[in-house]
Write a protein that holds these residues in place. Structure first.
Motif: not given
Ligand code: MN
Length: 128
Positions: A9-10, A53, A55-56
């Motif tokens: 998770e970014d 996640d 979206q990274l």
């Protein structure tokens, strides 16, 4: 035996909350905000579940899922995708590559129920 979860998770605040929650639930957590490092951590720790996640930065969660599914040592690890995506095309890709999808925003109860489908709660398992 303690189960290990790899969180990818970014968003640092989200990662911190997830880590605290899962450690409180009795899991061992390894974590990163970055997809390439996630591959290295997966190979090193062979986690019992990957919570990621989609979206990274650098490589997307979908690419990461492809790598996990294609690696002989990792391919059977359950992947729980966390996503805000709502495009039907993405949904199909996610369903094909991941074992479960959790949509943001989600509650910890919801997340715990999904993870519990793949991992027995270590505290409950230790009760007489
Ligand atoms: Mn993200």
């Amino acid at each position: 035996m303690t189960k290990t979860i790899l969180i990818v998770e970014d968003n640092e605040a989200s990662l911190s909350l997830l880590r605290d929650f899962l450690e409180e639930e009795g899991y061992r957590v390894v974590a990163t905000g970055e997809g390439v490092e996630a591959i290295a951590l997966a190979l090193e720790h062979l986690p019992d579940l990957v919570l990621m996640d989609i979206q990274l930065p650098n490589i997307s969660g979908l690419v990461l899922a492809d790598f996990i599914r294609g690696n002989v040592n990792l391919k059977n690890i359950p992947i729980v995708a966390v996503t805000a995506y709502e495009v039907r095309e993405e949904e199909q890709l996610l369903t094909a590559k991941c074992d479960a999808i959790v949509r943001k925003p989600f509650s910890f109860d919801e997340l715990n129920a999904v993870i519990g489908k793949f991992l027995t709660d270590p505290r409950r398992a230790s009760l007489p």
